[in-house]
Design a protein around this motif. Sequence first.
Motif: not given
Length: 182
Positions: A24-30, A32-41, A91-93
């Motif tokens: 949920e956090m990965y998607e909410t804060f986008r 994948g786009e910011l870090c140019n990587t997949s969720f799993d990585v 992200l921590g919050d």
Amino acid sequence: KYILFDLDRTLWDFQANSFQTFKEMYETFRLGELCNTSFDVFYSQYKSINAVLWDMYRQGTLLKEVLYVKRFSLTLEHFGVGECSDLSRKLGDFYVLEGPKKTGLVDGARLLLDYLHTKNYPMYIVSNGFKEVQNEKIKTSNIDQYFTKVYLSEDIGYQKPNRKIFDAILCDLRANAAECLM
């Protein structure tokens, strides 16, 4: 006479609940786009960093407040995100606020608690987790009614497996180790 339980990975399904929160956090804060990587990585890198920092926290060489943020800042830095202290705090919050709302229990946990409750065993939680998180997990998972008391290392001043945390609990229970099952 007394049954003591750890919470995370014993009753509360830390792996599944954490994974869901992180997704949920990965998607909410986008991320994948910011870090140019997949969720799993991204998640794998976070888990590696988090494990090292938790070891430092357990050894008393890292403060809780630093752990909250550093696990995310180091992960973001790994993926080349520059000045990220504000995002790391967000992200921590998010993780600390949303994670404890998850209610997944380890398979069989509720059946075991129900059974022990019918036998009138006094049950207790003993956890190294942070009090603002652990108490919420217990409540939202609807297992609070099973436990006479929750013992948190943060309140007692010692982390499991340090014998001093168990000595403090035995003193509070006015029990000896032979009367307890952890």
